[in-house]
Scaffold this motif. Structure first.
Motif, PDB file in Angstrom:
ATOM      1  N   UNK A  93       4.958   9.582  64.612  1.00 56.00           N
ATOM      2  CA  UNK A  93       6.278   8.905  64.289  1.00 56.00           C
ATOM      3  C   UNK A  93       6.531   6.895  63.838  1.00 56.00           C
ATOM      4  N   UNK A  94       7.147   6.826  63.408  1.00 60.11           N
ATOM      5  CA  UNK A  94       7.483   4.624  62.723  1.00 60.11           C
ATOM      6  C   UNK A  94       8.533   4.715  63.332  1.00 60.11           C
ATOM      7  N   UNK A 117      -0.126  -4.530  62.405  1.00 54.42           N
ATOM      8  CA  UNK A 117      -0.068  -5.657  61.757  1.00 54.42           C
ATOM      9  C   UNK A 117      -1.261  -5.582  60.934  1.00 54.42           C
ATOM     10  N   UNK A 118      -0.976  -6.742  59.185  1.00 50.82           N
ATOM     11  CA  UNK A 118      -1.672  -6.546  58.072  1.00 50.82           C
ATOM     12  C   UNK A 118      -1.402  -5.025  56.662  1.00 50.82           C
ATOM     13  N   UNK A 119      -0.646  -5.160  55.702  1.00 54.50           N
ATOM     14  CA  UNK A 119       0.211  -4.614  55.532  1.00 54.50           C
ATOM     15  C   UNK A 119       1.343  -4.185  56.338  1.00 54.50           C
ATOM     16  N   UNK A 120       1.974  -3.834  57.115  1.00 46.55           N
ATOM     17  CA  UNK A 120       2.635  -3.797  57.860  1.00 46.55           C
ATOM     18  C   UNK A 120       3.965  -3.113  57.108  1.00 46.55           C
ATOM     19  N   UNK A 121       4.283  -4.072  56.141  1.00 43.99           N
ATOM     20  CA  UNK A 121       5.738  -3.172  55.035  1.00 43.99           C
ATOM     21  C   UNK A 121       5.275  -1.543  55.001  1.00 43.99           C
ATOM     22  N   UNK A 122       4.103  -1.385  54.165  1.00 43.79           N
ATOM     23  CA  UNK A 122       3.370   0.056  54.654  1.00 43.79           C
ATOM     24  C   UNK A 122       3.447   0.696  56.070  1.00 43.79           C
ATOM     25  N   UNK A 123       3.242   0.127  56.773  1.00 47.12           N
ATOM     26  CA  UNK A 123       3.261   1.164  58.498  1.00 47.12           C
ATOM     27  C   UNK A 123       2.361   0.322  58.827  1.00 47.12           C
ATOM     28  N   UNK A 149      16.285 -11.968  61.648  1.00 50.97           N
ATOM     29  CA  UNK A 149      15.295 -10.734  63.036  1.00 50.97           C
ATOM     30  C   UNK A 149      14.721  -9.612  61.896  1.00 50.97           C
ATOM     31  N   UNK A 150      13.897 -10.523  60.826  1.00 52.23           N
ATOM     32  CA  UNK A 150      12.666 -10.167  60.200  1.00 52.23           C
ATOM     33  C   UNK A 150      11.458  -8.987  61.002  1.00 52.23           C
ATOM     34  N   UNK A 151      11.384  -7.897  61.258  1.00 53.19           N
ATOM     35  CA  UNK A 151      10.285  -8.085  61.942  1.00 53.19           C
ATOM     36  C   UNK A 151       8.952  -7.972  61.325  1.00 53.19           C
ATOM     37  N   UNK A 152       8.150  -8.604  62.031  1.00 51.13           N
ATOM     38  CA  UNK A 152       6.959  -8.833  61.684  1.00 51.13           C
ATOM     39  C   UNK A 152       5.323  -8.193  61.668  1.00 51.13           C
ATOM     40  N   UNK A 153       5.200  -7.278  62.200  1.00 55.74           N
ATOM     41  CA  UNK A 153       4.180  -6.213  62.637  1.00 55.74           C
ATOM     42  C   UNK A 153       5.824  -4.347  62.287  1.00 55.74           C
ATOM     43  N   UNK A 154       4.448  -3.518  62.149  1.00 54.16           N
ATOM     44  CA  UNK A 154       4.665  -2.612  62.764  1.00 54.16           C
ATOM     45  C   UNK A 154       4.847  -1.869  63.800  1.00 54.16           C
ATOM     46  N   UNK A 155       5.561  -0.714  64.566  1.00 48.15           N
ATOM     47  CA  UNK A 155       5.520  -0.076  65.706  1.00 48.15           C
ATOM     48  C   UNK A 155       5.990   1.311  65.454  1.00 48.15           C
ATOM     49  N   UNK A 156       4.900   2.605  65.401  1.00 43.65           N
ATOM     50  CA  UNK A 156       5.039   3.228  66.324  1.00 43.65           C
ATOM     51  C   UNK A 156       4.530   4.420  66.831  1.00 43.65           C
ATOM     52  N   UNK A 157       5.076   5.555  67.400  1.00 47.23           N
ATOM     53  CA  UNK A 157       4.753   6.355  68.862  1.00 47.23           C
ATOM     54  C   UNK A 157       2.717   6.600  68.567  1.00 47.23           C
ATOM     55  N   UNK A 159       1.215   8.851  70.502  1.00 43.06           N
ATOM     56  CA  UNK A 159       1.045  10.077  71.090  1.00 43.06           C
ATOM     57  C   UNK A 159       2.501  11.139  71.467  1.00 43.06           C
ATOM     58  N   UNK A 160       2.344  12.019  71.579  1.00 47.78           N
ATOM     59  CA  UNK A 160       3.921  12.260  71.271  1.00 47.78           C
ATOM     60  C   UNK A 160       4.771  12.558  72.473  1.00 47.78           C
ATOM     61  N   UNK A 161       5.460  13.148  72.704  1.00 53.40           N
ATOM     62  CA  UNK A 161       6.713  12.840  73.886  1.00 53.40           C
ATOM     63  C   UNK A 161       7.092  11.106  74.079  1.00 53.40           C
ATOM     64  N   UNK A 162       6.633  10.960  73.180  1.00 58.16           N
ATOM     65  CA  UNK A 162       7.150   9.168  73.815  1.00 58.16           C
ATOM     66  C   UNK A 162       8.843   8.432  73.358  1.00 58.16           C
ATOM     67  N   UNK A 163       9.286   8.148  74.832  1.00 62.41           N
ATOM     68  CA  UNK A 163      10.055   7.797  74.964  1.00 62.41           C
ATOM     69  C   UNK A 163      10.228   6.278  74.544  1.00 62.41           C
TER      70      UNK A 163
END
Length: 163
Positions: A93-94, A117-123, A149-157, A159-163
Motif C-alpha cells: 500500500x502506498x 528513491x529513483x522514479x519516486x513519482x511512480x512509486x 512541502x514536496x516529497x522527494x521519496x516514496x513510502x509504502x507499507x 508488511x501486512x497490518x502496518x500502522x
C-alpha cells in the motif's frame, strides 16, 4: 464519596492518551520542546485522526454538549478514539509518492515501511531504508523546513497490518 480534585498547575485533566502518543511526543526531535508545543502537536494529531476517519462531532459528557472540531476550545483535545489511531495498511500500500505536496509526519507504530528513491513519482525503484516501530519520515515537510512541502521519496507499507 469524596469528589475528585482537579490537579494544580498545567495538566491535561480528563484526557486519554494512546500508548503511541508518547512514542510520537518523545521522538528525539521534540526533546527540547515545551509542554505547550507538545500539547498543540497532540491536538493536531487528534484533528488529523478525526478528519481522516470522517468524524467531525462527538458528545462531550463533561460539558454535556455536542462538540465539533471547528468550535473546540483551544485548550481542549478531542477525545481519544482507539479506532481512529493510525492507519492500517497492507504490504504494498502506498503512503506517499515523490512529488506529493503534503506535510504529514509518518511515524511507524507497527509493521515495516519502505522508503524508495529513483522514479519516486511512480512509486520508487530502490529501497534505501526500512522503517520500523518508532521511526519517522517527513520531518522537513512537517516542520516546513526548506521552503517546500514536496516529497522527494516514496513510502509504502512493506508488511501486512502496518500502522
Amino acid at each position: 464519596a469524596a469528589k475528585a480534585k482537579k490537579p494544580r498547575g498545567p495538566a491535561w485533566y480528563g484526557e486519554a492518551w494512546a500508548r503511541d502518543d508518547g512514542l510520537v511526543l518523545n521522538l528525539p526531535v521534540f526533546n527540547g520542546c515545551g509542554r505547550h508545543f507538545k500539547r498543540l502537536l497532540l491536538r493536531a494529531i487528534r484533528f488529523y485522526e478525526y478528519e481522516d476517519h470522517g468524524k467531525e462531532t462527538w458528545f462531550d459528557f463533561d460539558t454535556e454538549e455536542i462538540c465539533t472540531l471547528d468550535t473546540l476550545a483551544s485548550d481542549r483535545l478531542p477525545p481519544l478514539l482507539m479506532k481512529t489511531v493510525g492507519q492500517k495498511l497492507d504490504a504494498g500500500d502506498p503512503i506517499s509518492s515523490g512529488g506529493d505536496y503534503d506535510s504529514k509526519l509518518v511515524v511507524v507504530l507497527s509493521g515495516t515501511v519502505e522508503k524508495l528513491v529513483g522514479d519516486s513519482t511512480s512509486g520508487g525503484r530502490c529501497v534505501v531504508r526500512r522503517l520500523t516501530r518508532g521511526d519517522c519520515e517527513g520531518l522537513p515537510e512537517f516542520l516546513g523546513i526548506g521552503g517546500t512541502q514536496q516529497r522527494t521519496c516514496a513510502l509504502r507499507a512493506a508488511s501486512d497490518n502496518t500502522h
